[in-house]
Scaffold this motif. Structure first.
Motif: not given
Length: 416
Positions: A103-107, A127-128, A133-135
């Protein structure tokens, strides 16, 4: 064969491979993979984008809306279609690449990826959720059964009516009657216009009641006869209510409406700076009216003539407040010529009622008005013009201080 596939995919064509196998007898193999296939050829399926899509995507970009493509297509095909659609250049991520990321790498990768290819249904949901989660504020479009989870998870799920499945429509917040990406952009434009017009109406309501309340209280402080009775207030409200319900609702969009950044969802509909600006408008109008009222009172103008002068001056200043609040950014000339049929009807009604009062003695007697000289009518109209010019001159400074422009937040549209 690989070169042919790549060449077709680069043109935005979806490629299918066709092969045949002949069993030796009727003892069927357990799976199709147990047969020896011979390649027959390749089939290319062209699904050209609508002509309106590039323009709609460009409009999204100018409005601060980031468009990302999610598809099950081959990566080269997806990149070609994204280029034709005008989606911004960026990285292409496949489903296999996505599965290898935590999840961290994807963000971190979300910031540069504009096309997701070879994506599985469960990966759409991931993805959604990663964008949320990234705001980001996420809108997701889709039409298939496998789109339903991601449509439900997005802030705004948008389904297609004509080719959309029942499951997709039920999971979505909105359904497009026309399966066209441009409809989403039109909805954004309309939503921004409605939001602006609500704020304009509220600003006008705050401003217009300051001079009305002030003129109702001013005579009490100085021990003078009351200016306005119930019938006068009723006439004023017959101007104010149609303006709020019809004129501002019919106002056309601002010229920069699709060049603004999306606003912060937590932003107040009517902020404190806007209240201050509205009260300033009303306070300026009241100061002019109060000055004329007190000067004419002390100069000995009869009470009934003074009431008529103050009433007509108030009407002129209400018209000025309407013109000021019609637009956040338009110049004085544009405010006067902007097309608005509802405003024309209201202005015609105001003119007709004013003429009726001026030329019909019975109407003057009903309103307890004295006959008003033409010089006083010129004064009343002049007060309205002065207020209009003053407030229009203040607009550039007010725009900088009150931050009418929305905060620079980002929004996101996902296109499967």
């Amino acid at each position: 064969m690989t070169a042919a596939v790549e060449a077709m995919a680069a043109r935005g064509i979806r490629v299918l491979g066709v092969a045949t196998a002949t069993p030796h007898d009727r003892s069927w193999a357990e799976t199709q993979h147990d047969y020896d296939y011979v390649l027959t050829g390749l089939v290319g399926l062209a699904d050209p984008i609508r002509a309106s899509v590039p323009g709609a995507v460009a409009e999204c970009r100018s409005a601060g809306i980031r468009v990302v493509m999610i598809t099950g297509d081959y990566a080269a095909t997806a990149r070609s279609i994204a280029t034709q659609a005008g989606i911004a250049d960026g990285d292409v991520m496949t489903g296999a690449d996505l599965a290898a990321l935590d999840d961290i790498q994807l963000a971190e990768r979300l910031k540069t990826v504009t096309v997701f290819a070879r994506i599985m249904p469960e990966q759409k949901l991931r993805i959604v959720q990663a964008f949320k989660a990234d705001g980001e504020i996420v809108a997701m479009t889709g039409d298939g059964v496998n789109d339903a989870p991601s449509l439900k998870a997005a802030h705004i799920g948008v389904a297609m009516d004509k080719r959309g499945t029942d499951v997709a429509r039920e999971a979505s917040a909105m359904v497009l009657l026309e399966d066209d990406f441009g409809s989403i952009v039109q909805s954004v434009r309309l939503g921004r216009r409605i939001y602006d017009n609500i704020r304009k109406a509220m600003a006008f309501i705050f401003a217009v009641h300051v001079p009305i309340a002030g003129l109702a209280l001013l005579p009490l402080f100085f021990g003078l006869p009351i200016l306005f009775g119930p019938i006068h207030i009723a006439l004023l409200e017959m101007v104010i209510d149609p303006v709020c319900a019809l004129v501002f609702e019919a106002e056309r969009e601002e010229d920069d409406i699709m060049r603004r950044r999306p606003r912060d969802p937590a932003e107040a509909l009517f902020s404190l700076p806007m209240i201050v600006w509205s009260v300033f408008q009303g306070g300026a109008a009241f100061a002019m009216l109060a000055t004329v009222f007190l000067v004419e009172t002390w100069s000995g103008m009869p009470e009934m003539e003074l009431r008529a002068l103050t009433f007509f001056a108030l009407i002129a200043e209400i018209v000025a407040l309407i013109l000021v609040n019609r637009s956040f950014s338009a110049s004085l000339g544009e405010a006067l010529i902007r097309h608005n049929a509802a405003l024309r009807y209201v202005a015609a009604a105001i003119t007709a009622v004013t003429a009726l009062i001026l030329f019909l003695p019975q109407a003057q007697a009903l309103l307890n008005f004295g006959s008003i000289a033409w010089t006083d009518m010129v004064l009343a109209i002049g007060l309205g013009v002065m207020l209009l010019v003053l407030l229009e001159a203040c607009k550039p400074l007010v725009r900088r201080l009150t931050a009418f422009a929305p905060r620079q937040e980002r929004s996101l549209v996902l296109v499967p």
